[in-house]
Design a protein around this motif. Structure first.
Motif, PDB file in Angstrom:
ATOM      1  N   LEU A   7       0.810  -1.207   0.000  1.00 55.14           N
ATOM      2  CA  LEU A   7       0.000   0.000   0.000  1.00 55.14           C
ATOM      3  C   LEU A   7       0.843   1.255   0.000  1.00 55.14           C
ATOM      4  CD1 LEU A   7      -2.570  -1.199   2.677  1.00 55.14           C
ATOM      5  CD2 LEU A   7      -2.816  -1.275   0.196  1.00 55.14           C
ATOM      6  N   GLY A   8       0.338   2.265  -0.694  1.00 52.64           N
ATOM      7  CA  GLY A   8       1.035   3.544  -0.769  1.00 52.64           C
ATOM      8  C   GLY A   8       0.447   4.381  -1.879  1.00 52.64           C
ATOM      9  N   SER A   9       1.219   5.347  -2.365  1.00 57.78           N
ATOM     10  CA  SER A   9       0.725   6.206  -3.445  1.00 57.78           C
ATOM     11  C   SER A   9       0.446   5.410  -4.710  1.00 57.78           C
ATOM     12  CB  SER A   9       1.739   7.313  -3.742  1.00 57.78           C
ATOM     13  OG  SER A   9       3.008   6.749  -4.037  1.00 57.78           O
ATOM     14  N   SER A  10       1.173   4.304  -4.899  1.00 57.88           N
ATOM     15  CA  SER A  10       0.873   3.369  -5.994  1.00 57.88           C
ATOM     16  C   SER A  10       0.830   1.970  -5.411  1.00 57.88           C
ATOM     17  CB  SER A  10       1.942   3.465  -7.085  1.00 57.88           C
ATOM     18  OG  SER A  10       3.219   3.166  -6.569  1.00 57.88           O
ATOM     19  N   ASN A  11      -0.298   1.305  -5.544  1.00 53.80           N
ATOM     20  CA  ASN A  11      -0.482  -0.011  -4.937  1.00 53.80           C
ATOM     21  C   ASN A  11       0.244  -1.092  -5.737  1.00 53.80           C
ATOM     22  OD1 ASN A  11      -2.075   1.042  -2.893  1.00 53.80           O
ATOM     23  ND2 ASN A  11      -3.967   0.776  -4.052  1.00 53.80           N
ATOM     24  N   ILE A  12       0.733  -2.080  -5.002  1.00 52.68           N
ATOM     25  CA  ILE A  12       1.421  -3.222  -5.601  1.00 52.68           C
ATOM     26  C   ILE A  12       0.713  -4.490  -5.140  1.00 52.68           C
ATOM     27  CG2 ILE A  12       3.596  -4.506  -5.676  1.00 52.68           C
ATOM     28  CD1 ILE A  12       5.045  -1.889  -5.196  1.00 52.68           C
ATOM     29  N   ALA A  13       0.564  -5.443  -6.042  1.00 51.04           N
ATOM     30  CA  ALA A  13      -0.122  -6.689  -5.705  1.00 51.04           C
ATOM     31  C   ALA A  13       0.660  -7.459  -4.642  1.00 51.04           C
ATOM     32  CB  ALA A  13      -0.292  -7.548  -6.950  1.00 51.04           C
ATOM     33  N   LEU A  14      -0.069  -8.089  -3.724  1.00 49.90           N
ATOM     34  CA  LEU A  14       0.577  -8.863  -2.663  1.00 49.90           C
ATOM     35  C   LEU A  14       1.414  -9.996  -3.252  1.00 49.90           C
ATOM     36  CD1 LEU A  14       0.877  -9.263   0.395  1.00 49.90           C
ATOM     37  CD2 LEU A  14      -1.142 -10.727   0.334  1.00 49.90           C
ATOM     38  N   SER A  15       0.939 -10.563  -4.358  1.00 53.63           N
ATOM     39  CA  SER A  15       1.694 -11.642  -5.007  1.00 53.63           C
ATOM     40  C   SER A  15       3.057 -11.150  -5.484  1.00 53.63           C
ATOM     41  CB  SER A  15       0.904 -12.196  -6.194  1.00 53.63           C
ATOM     42  OG  SER A  15       0.614 -11.175  -7.141  1.00 53.63           O
ATOM     43  N   SER A  16       3.137  -9.880  -5.899  1.00 53.55           N
ATOM     44  CA  SER A  16       4.417  -9.324  -6.346  1.00 53.55           C
ATOM     45  C   SER A  16       5.388  -9.206  -5.175  1.00 53.55           C
ATOM     46  CB  SER A  16       4.197  -7.941  -6.976  1.00 53.55           C
ATOM     47  OG  SER A  16       3.376  -8.033  -8.129  1.00 53.55           O
ATOM     48  N   ILE A  17       4.861  -8.855  -4.011  1.00 51.21           N
ATOM     49  CA  ILE A  17       5.710  -8.764  -2.815  1.00 51.21           C
ATOM     50  C   ILE A  17       6.303 -10.128  -2.481  1.00 51.21           C
ATOM     51  CG2 ILE A  17       5.781  -8.197  -0.361  1.00 51.21           C
ATOM     52  CD1 ILE A  17       5.384  -5.756  -2.109  1.00 51.21           C
ATOM     53  N   PHE A  18       5.453 -11.157  -2.509  1.00 51.91           N
ATOM     54  CA  PHE A  18       5.941 -12.501  -2.182  1.00 51.91           C
ATOM     55  C   PHE A  18       6.874 -13.032  -3.262  1.00 51.91           C
ATOM     56  CE2 PHE A  18       2.139 -12.624   0.640  1.00 51.91           C
ATOM     57  CZ  PHE A  18       2.823 -12.876   1.817  1.00 51.91           C
ATOM     58  N   ASP A  19       6.615 -12.682  -4.533  1.00 55.83           N
ATOM     59  CA  ASP A  19       7.538 -13.086  -5.602  1.00 55.83           C
ATOM     60  C   ASP A  19       8.925 -12.517  -5.341  1.00 55.83           C
ATOM     61  OD1 ASP A  19       5.710 -14.576  -7.005  1.00 55.83           O
ATOM     62  OD2 ASP A  19       5.110 -12.943  -8.335  1.00 55.83           O
ATOM     63  N   PHE A  20       8.966 -11.246  -4.925  1.00 56.88           N
ATOM     64  CA  PHE A  20      10.255 -10.614  -4.648  1.00 56.88           C
ATOM     65  C   PHE A  20      10.925 -11.248  -3.434  1.00 56.88           C
ATOM     66  CE2 PHE A  20      12.781  -7.469  -2.350  1.00 56.88           C
ATOM     67  CZ  PHE A  20      13.669  -7.082  -3.340  1.00 56.88           C
ATOM     68  N   LEU A  21      10.157 -11.476  -2.360  1.00 53.14           N
ATOM     69  CA  LEU A  21      10.732 -12.020  -1.133  1.00 53.14           C
ATOM     70  C   LEU A  21      11.260 -13.437  -1.314  1.00 53.14           C
ATOM     71  CD1 LEU A  21       8.157 -10.715   1.518  1.00 53.14           C
ATOM     72  CD2 LEU A  21      10.447  -9.842   1.063  1.00 53.14           C
ATOM     73  N   THR A  27      10.965 -11.660 -12.471  1.00 48.29           N
ATOM     74  CA  THR A  27       9.723 -11.721 -13.239  1.00 48.29           C
ATOM     75  C   THR A  27       8.897 -10.445 -13.120  1.00 48.29           C
ATOM     76  OG1 THR A  27       8.485 -12.692 -11.387  1.00 48.29           O
ATOM     77  CG2 THR A  27       9.630 -14.215 -12.863  1.00 48.29           C
ATOM     78  N   LEU A  28       9.319  -9.532 -12.237  1.00 51.24           N
ATOM     79  CA  LEU A  28       8.561  -8.316 -11.979  1.00 51.24           C
ATOM     80  C   LEU A  28       9.104  -7.156 -12.813  1.00 51.24           C
ATOM     81  CD1 LEU A  28       8.410  -8.551  -8.073  1.00 51.24           C
ATOM     82  CD2 LEU A  28       6.633  -9.231  -9.692  1.00 51.24           C
ATOM     83  N   PRO A  29       8.245  -6.157 -13.106  1.00 53.63           N
ATOM     84  CA  PRO A  29       8.723  -4.955 -13.801  1.00 53.63           C
ATOM     85  C   PRO A  29       9.787  -4.244 -12.977  1.00 53.63           C
ATOM     86  CG  PRO A  29       6.327  -5.065 -13.814  1.00 53.63           C
ATOM     87  CD  PRO A  29       6.795  -6.147 -12.894  1.00 53.63           C
ATOM     88  N   GLU A  30      10.709  -3.594 -13.658  1.00 58.40           N
ATOM     89  CA  GLU A  30      11.812  -2.911 -12.974  1.00 58.40           C
ATOM     90  C   GLU A  30      11.312  -1.824 -12.033  1.00 58.40           C
ATOM     91  OE1 GLU A  30      15.879  -0.396 -14.057  1.00 58.40           O
ATOM     92  OE2 GLU A  30      14.756  -1.438 -15.629  1.00 58.40           O
ATOM     93  N   THR A  31      10.235  -1.124 -12.451  1.00 60.86           N
ATOM     94  CA  THR A  31       9.662  -0.076 -11.603  1.00 60.86           C
ATOM     95  C   THR A  31       9.140  -0.646 -10.295  1.00 60.86           C
ATOM     96  OG1 THR A  31       9.002   1.158 -13.579  1.00 60.86           O
ATOM     97  CG2 THR A  31       7.983   1.793 -11.494  1.00 60.86           C
ATOM     98  N   THR A  32       8.480  -1.788 -10.376  1.00 58.25           N
ATOM     99  CA  THR A  32       7.938  -2.431  -9.175  1.00 58.25           C
ATOM    100  C   THR A  32       9.049  -2.845  -8.225  1.00 58.25           C
ATOM    101  OG1 THR A  32       6.033  -3.265 -10.422  1.00 58.25           O
ATOM    102  CG2 THR A  32       6.532  -4.356  -8.338  1.00 58.25           C
ATOM    103  N   VAL A  33      10.125  -3.415  -8.769  1.00 61.24           N
ATOM    104  CA  VAL A  33      11.259  -3.826  -7.940  1.00 61.24           C
ATOM    105  C   VAL A  33      11.893  -2.617  -7.260  1.00 61.24           C
ATOM    106  CG1 VAL A  33      13.554  -4.879  -7.955  1.00 61.24           C
ATOM    107  CG2 VAL A  33      11.731  -5.863  -9.349  1.00 61.24           C
ATOM    108  N   THR A  34      12.010  -1.515  -7.995  1.00 54.11           N
ATOM    109  CA  THR A  34      12.597  -0.294  -7.426  1.00 54.11           C
ATOM    110  C   THR A  34      11.755   0.234  -6.277  1.00 54.11           C
ATOM    111  OG1 THR A  34      13.560   0.304  -9.563  1.00 54.11           O
ATOM    112  CG2 THR A  34      13.339   2.059  -7.923  1.00 54.11           C
TER     113      THR A  34
END
Length: 321
Positions: A7-21, A27-34
């Protein structure tokens, strides 16, 4: 913590958080990882570390001073750090970056250190540290620092809003480098508090009994206060002044029947971390894409809850607090 990262000014899917962790960040966009690495994770970790640290210091304060109303602000360190940051903002040093730290950050640490030096000097003027002189010195110094901040804000109306918002607290300025340093300071400080925790249990028995058991009140008080002050200085420097966390969390932990100080410090750290992350999440979603000051949210939640605790204690004691 994972949900808060979403959660924040731009929301990110919970699945993306777990993919990163779990190591699937490629597999995620560079902006999302940043956003996850540079903004969300440092912010959530900072909130957890500061919340846990404030709660643990609160437990130590209440144990040392034998006062359920004591909290980190009783030392005056928070006000000293706030004054240091306010001076840095007013003289234009906030925009100056030294390494990864702003002038306000460095000013807050310096202000906290100088404040603690003043307090221990006053407290030891009688030749030995004691709880009464330290408590009174902290309260008096805190009042003096708060008065100086008010004078500075009044004389610099054009920068008053920036100072006021900093004093209410925010985690929005969290960075990777700041979080790493905060984690090192908090973890080392927490370990030290845990090591000295049994001495607090002994001090509760009274000065004479404690000295009979080999625990010197003055020396123990000086050590614990110094450790707590160092932790608190970096907490305030990272996020500003955050109220009520160190006051109410030890009372919440008491519901779990945790009375030994070593266990209580650890439990307070965990509960304080959870509480502050929840409050920070509320800050981000209530008026998104803007955010509320963390100090306002902790006060809105903490003050009513503390009143509830007081009323409950009054009923249990037959109408007497």
């Amino acid at each position: 913590m994972a949900v808060s990262c979403c959660l924040g000014s731009s929301n990110i899917a919970l699945s993306s958080i777990f993919d990163f962790l779990f190591g699937r960040g490629e597999t995620l966009p560079e902006t999302t990882v940043t956003i996850i690495t540079k903004l969300r994770i440092p912010r959530v970790l900072t909130a957890a570390l500061i919340g846990g640290a404030l709660a643990s210091i609160g437990a130590v304060m209440q144990g040392i001073f034998k006062n359920p109303m004591a909290d980190p602000s009783v030392l005056g360190i928070s006000s000293g750090a706030a004054l240091g940051a306010a001076i840095a903002i007013v003289v234009g040093l906030n925009g100056v970056i030294i390494g990864a730290f702003t002038g306000a950050y460095i000013g807050a640490v310096i202000g906290a250190v100088l404040t603690w030096f003043i307090i221990i000097t006053i407290a030891k003027s009688s030749g030995e540290y004691d709880t009464s002189s330290t408590l009174l010195a902290g309260i008096a110094t805190s009042s003096l620092m708060s008065a100086l901040i008010t004078v500075i804000m009044t004389l610099n109306l054009q920068k008053m809003e920036r100072i006021y918002m900093w004093m209410l607290g925010t985690f929005s300025a969290s960075t990777v480098s700041k979080t790493i340093i905060l984690a090192i300071v908090v973890m080392l400080g927490l370990i030290a508090l845990i090591i000295f925790a049994p001495m607090i249990d002994v001090l509760k028995l009274g000065k004479e009994t404690a000295e009979t058991l080999g625990v010197k009140q003055g020396r123990t008080l000086a050590i614990l206060m110094t450790i707590s002050s160092i932790i608190l200085a970096f907490c305030v420097a990272n996020a500003g002044v955050i109220g009520f966390v160190g006051l109410i969390i030890p009372h919440i932990v008491s519901f779990f029947k945790v009375y030994k100080m070593r266990s209580k410090i650890i439990m307070c750290f965990l509960v304080g971390a959870i509480f502050t992350v929840i409050c920070d999440t509320i800050c981000k979603i209530v008026i998104a894409p803007g955010e509320l000051p963390i100090g306002a949210v902790t006060s809105l939640i903490g003050a009513p809850y503390f009143l509830f605790l007081l009323l409950k204690a009054r009923r249990q004691n037959g109408g007497a607090l």
